[in-house]
Design an enzyme around this catalytic site. Structure first.
Site, PDB file in Angstrom:
ATOM      1  N   ASP A 168     -25.947  51.478 -24.784  1.00 52.37           N
ATOM      2  CA  ASP A 168     -26.521  51.210 -26.099  1.00 52.37           C
ATOM      3  C   ASP A 168     -26.877  52.499 -26.826  1.00 52.37           C
ATOM      4  OD1 ASP A 168     -28.650  51.908 -24.434  1.00 52.37           O
ATOM      5  OD2 ASP A 168     -29.556  49.933 -24.443  1.00 52.37           O
TER       6      ASP A 168
ATOM      7  N   ASN B 248     -39.497  42.862 -20.992  1.00 52.33           N
ATOM      8  CA  ASN B 248     -39.273  41.473 -21.417  1.00 52.33           C
ATOM      9  C   ASN B 248     -37.958  40.910 -20.866  1.00 52.33           C
ATOM     10  OD1 ASN B 248     -37.376  42.842 -22.879  1.00 52.33           O
ATOM     11  ND2 ASN B 248     -38.135  42.259 -24.904  1.00 52.33           N
TER      12      ASN B 248
ATOM     13  N   HIS C 279     -34.983  42.443 -20.957  1.00 49.10           N
ATOM     14  CA  HIS C 279     -33.742  42.816 -21.648  1.00 49.10           C
ATOM     15  C   HIS C 279     -32.860  43.705 -20.777  1.00 49.10           C
ATOM     16  CE1 HIS C 279     -35.741  46.533 -23.771  1.00 49.10           C
ATOM     17  NE2 HIS C 279     -34.970  46.986 -22.793  1.00 49.10           N
TER      18      HIS C 279
ATOM     19  N   GLU D 152     -31.999  41.580 -26.236  1.00 45.38           N
ATOM     20  CA  GLU D 152     -33.365  41.082 -26.198  1.00 45.38           C
ATOM     21  C   GLU D 152     -33.385  39.582 -25.879  1.00 45.38           C
ATOM     22  OE1 GLU D 152     -35.575  43.217 -26.063  1.00 45.38           O
ATOM     23  OE2 GLU D 152     -35.915  44.384 -27.888  1.00 45.38           O
TER      24      GLU D 152
HETATM   25  C1  GLP Z   1     -34.574  50.659 -22.925  1.00 43.11           C
HETATM   26  C2  GLP Z   1     -33.037  50.642 -22.799  1.00 43.11           C
HETATM   27  C3  GLP Z   1     -32.610  49.827 -21.634  1.00 43.11           C
HETATM   28  C4  GLP Z   1     -33.519  50.172 -20.470  1.00 43.11           C
HETATM   29  C5  GLP Z   1     -34.875  49.607 -20.716  1.00 43.11           C
HETATM   30  C6  GLP Z   1     -35.929  50.069 -19.744  1.00 43.11           C
HETATM   31  O1  GLP Z   1     -35.041  50.285 -24.153  1.00 43.11           O
HETATM   32  N1  GLP Z   1     -32.323  50.218 -23.949  1.00 43.11           N
HETATM   33  O2  GLP Z   1     -31.254  50.060 -21.349  1.00 43.11           O
HETATM   34  O3  GLP Z   1     -33.027  49.598 -19.291  1.00 43.11           O
HETATM   35  O4  GLP Z   1     -35.242  49.777 -22.070  1.00 43.11           O
HETATM   36  O5  GLP Z   1     -36.437  51.300 -20.079  1.00 43.11           O
HETATM   37  P1  GLP Z   1     -37.437  52.132 -19.178  1.00 43.11           P
HETATM   38  O6  GLP Z   1     -36.669  52.581 -17.987  1.00 43.11           O
HETATM   39  O7  GLP Z   1     -37.865  53.260 -20.056  1.00 43.11           O
HETATM   40  O8  GLP Z   1     -38.537  51.226 -18.809  1.00 43.11           O
END
Ligand code: GLP
Length: 258
Positions: free
Chosen positions: A67, A136, A138, A143
């Site tokens: 992403d 959440n 995702h 989402e």
């Molecule tokens: C982000 C990314 C995801 C990631 C998730 C967890 O927003 N878009 O690909 O897996 O949220 O992030 P973190 O490892 O900072 O908790």
């Protein structure tokens, strides 16, 4: 889903990094799907350490990132592209001509998403997709409410995700509220998936993903349908699973430093 429950955050990170390393060692021309987020920080540091100790040839690797934020230029320090270049591509000696990241700074975002799907298909599909999980549930920026059939597309971030990611932006700095993301169906087409989840903040999402119903309210639950997913957890992320004993050491991962 294979669940690998580790004794510590460090062991979980090392195990997930070892799986990436082993994939590239076994198939240097792999098509790899990279993830971003705080969880991946330590994993990528571990991979760079492994590379220093037991160098691999990364120049044949083809990769696609999950992403990207909309509205940040490609050289913006908070873009995922900037992060990947400096944390992963340059340190590992990856050929950047073979890396693919969504462009959130172009005028036709839909066209960029369709071209991304075509590029994945032309590369022969993704061999190995790395994933984190949002608080959440995702995956990527899919989402809650995202269709299980979704493909690479434009998406709006939920308030929970915006707040969770606020820590990466300085006070007053522009923080994107929209993004481009591979879809859930795109992710499920990867031949192998490895998810790393760390910390108590992820425990509810992990429990919903593993033990809850297959539901669009928890996008990560889509992985229940995937035939080759490995979930690597530290004790805090696993704390809400009711069947922990079944997972402990059930699927050992070779520690490359042992
Ligand atoms: C982000 C990314 C995801 C990631 C998730 C967890 O927003 N878009 O690909 O897996 O949220 O992030 P973190 O490892 O900072 O908790």
């Amino acid at each position: 889903m294979k669940i690998h429950l580790c004794d510590s955050r460090e062991e979980a990170t090392r195990s997930a990094a070892a799986l990436v390393y082993q994939q590239v060692a076994a198939k240097p021309c792999s098509v790899l799907g990279w993830a971003t987020g705080g969880t991946m920080d330590a994993l990528y540091s571990e991979l760079v350490l492994l590379q220093q100790q037991r160098p691999l040839y990364w120049r044949e690797l083809v990769s696609f990132n999950l992403d990207e934020y909309v509205g940040l230029s490609t050289d913006h320090p908070k873009s995922y592209r900037f992060y990947m270049r400096h944390r992963v591509f340059i340190p590992l000696g990856i050929n950047e001509d073979c890396t693919h990241l969504l462009r959130g700074d172009v005028s036709d975002l839909d066209d960029a998403c369709m071209a991304y799907e075509r590029a994945i298909a032309e590369a022969g599909g993704i061999d190995f997709q790395l994933l984190g999980i949002g608080e959440n549930g995702h995956i990527g920026f899919n989402e809650p409410g995202s269709s299980m059939d979704s493909r690479t597309r434009f998406t709006r971030l939920t308030l929970q995700t915006i707040e969770a990611n606020q820590r990466f932006f300085a006070p007053g700095e522009f923080q994107p509220h929209t993004a481009l993301t591979m879809g859930i169906k795109t992710i499920l087409e990867a031949r192998q998936i490895v998810m790393l989840a760390l910390g108590a903040k992820k425990s509810a999402a992990v429990a919903a993903m593993v033990e809850g119903p297959l539901s669009e309210l928890c996008p990560a639950s889509a992985l229940q349908m995937h035939p080759a997913t490995t979930l690597v957890l530290d004790p805090d992320a696993a704390q809400s699973l009711t069947q922990q004993n079944n997972h402990r050491r059930a699927h050992p991962i070779k520690d490359l430093k042992a």
